[in-house]
Design a protein around this motif. Structure first.
Motif, short mmCIF file in Angstrom:
data_model
loop_
_atom_site.label_atom_id
_atom_site.label_comp_id
_atom_site.label_asym_id
_atom_site.label_seq_id
_atom_site.Cartn_x
_atom_site.Cartn_y
_atom_site.Cartn_z
N GLN A 41 11.95 -2.25 6.53
CA GLN A 41 11.31 -2.11 5.22
C GLN A 41 9.84 -2.50 5.26
OE1 GLN A 41 13.72 -4.35 2.50
NE2 GLN A 41 15.41 -2.90 2.59
N GLN A 42 9.49 -3.41 6.15
CA GLN A 42 8.08 -3.82 6.27
C GLN A 42 7.20 -2.66 6.73
OE1 GLN A 42 6.72 -6.64 5.13
NE2 GLN A 42 8.79 -7.05 4.39
N ALA A 43 7.76 -1.77 7.51
CA ALA A 43 7.01 -0.60 7.97
C ALA A 43 6.66 0.31 6.80
CB ALA A 43 7.80 0.17 9.02
N LEU A 44 7.62 0.50 5.89
CA LEU A 44 7.33 1.31 4.70
C LEU A 44 6.27 0.62 3.84
CD1 LEU A 44 7.93 3.81 2.99
CD2 LEU A 44 9.67 2.45 1.81
N HIS A 45 6.38 -0.70 3.73
CA HIS A 45 5.38 -1.46 2.96
C HIS A 45 3.99 -1.30 3.59
CE1 HIS A 45 3.88 -4.53 0.29
NE2 HIS A 45 3.38 -5.18 1.32
N ALA A 46 3.94 -1.32 4.92
CA ALA A 46 2.65 -1.15 5.62
C ALA A 46 2.08 0.24 5.36
CB ALA A 46 2.83 -1.40 7.11
N ILE A 47 2.94 1.26 5.39
CA ILE A 47 2.47 2.63 5.10
C ILE A 47 1.89 2.66 3.70
CG2 ILE A 47 3.23 5.01 4.64
CD1 ILE A 47 5.28 4.65 6.94
N TYR A 48 2.60 2.06 2.75
CA TYR A 48 2.12 2.07 1.37
C TYR A 48 0.78 1.33 1.25
CZ TYR A 48 1.73 1.53 -3.61
OH TYR A 48 1.25 1.57 -4.89
N LEU A 49 0.65 0.19 1.91
CA LEU A 49 -0.60 -0.56 1.84
C LEU A 49 -1.77 0.24 2.41
CD1 LEU A 49 0.45 -4.20 2.81
CD2 LEU A 49 -0.23 -3.34 0.56
N HIS A 50 -1.51 0.96 3.51
CA HIS A 50 -2.58 1.72 4.16
C HIS A 50 -2.89 3.04 3.48
CE1 HIS A 50 -3.41 -0.75 7.68
NE2 HIS A 50 -2.13 -1.10 7.61
N GLU A 51 -1.90 3.67 2.87
CA GLU A 51 -2.10 5.03 2.36
C GLU A 51 -1.80 5.21 0.88
OE1 GLU A 51 -3.67 7.05 4.04
OE2 GLU A 51 -3.36 6.41 6.10
#
Length: 181
Positions: free
Chosen positions: A22-32
């Motif tokens: 889930q942290q990977a999805l959060h990182a995608i959201y933060l970046h994009e």
């Protein structure tokens, strides 16, 4: 273009999503997330609807991350295509809504179904035409029209002179018009 955005590994983040991180999805959201919202809002022209679509896009990215195929394009473009397709579907759905004074009247959907087929055919032809372009020119077009980059950002990102980027985009658009007609 910030250094942080250049170094973010979208493909690795998608792979991590596919494995339940889930942290990977959060990182995608933060970046994009901000850029996704901008692209979607330009399509639907409604901030609230755009926010809902970006939320739905994140859910789709989470669910479908395992379907991403590196050989078909960049992970970042795949992420943006998920959001873009949801936005276009929302526009089509809005066109199908028919308001009538008679609550018992049923609106015909045949024209909407035909429009969907026409839209799909145009999309398939666009994919074919884009595939005919040289990879670096196609990338410039996608950066401009999918990612929303300015010509200067594209030049910086691709380490290509600004005049060259402008010429590539102009000529590529001409080739797309010819191919689509």
């Amino acid at each position: 273009m910030t250094r942080e955005r250049e170094e973010f590994d979208h493909a690795a983040a998608l792979e991590a999503c596919a494995h339940g991180d889930q942290q990977a999805l959060h990182a995608i959201y933060l970046h994009e997330g901000g850029r996704l919202l901008g692209v979607v809002q330009r399509i639907v022209r409604d901030r609230s609807m755009a926010e809902d679509i970006v939320h739905d896009a994140c859910l789709n990215i989470w669910r479908r991350a395992g379907t991403y195929d590196r050989s078909r394009g960049s992970a970042r473009a795949w992420i943006f295509s998920v959001a873009r397709h949801l936005a276009l579907n929302a526009i089509r759905d809005r066109r199908r809504e028919v308001v009538t004074d008679d609550p018992h009247q049923v609106a015909p959907l045949e024209s909407a179904a035909l429009q969907d087929v026409a839209d799909w055919q145009v999309g398939a032809r666009m994919d074919h035409c884009l595939a005919q372009l040289e990879p670096e020119r196609r990338a410039c077009l996608l950066h401009a029209y999918v990612n929303g980059y300015s010509h200067a950002e594209i030049a910086n990102h691709t380490d290509t002179p600004l005049g060259t980027v402008k010429a590539w985009i102009r000529r590529s658009l001409e080739r797309l018009r010819e191919c689509m007609s």
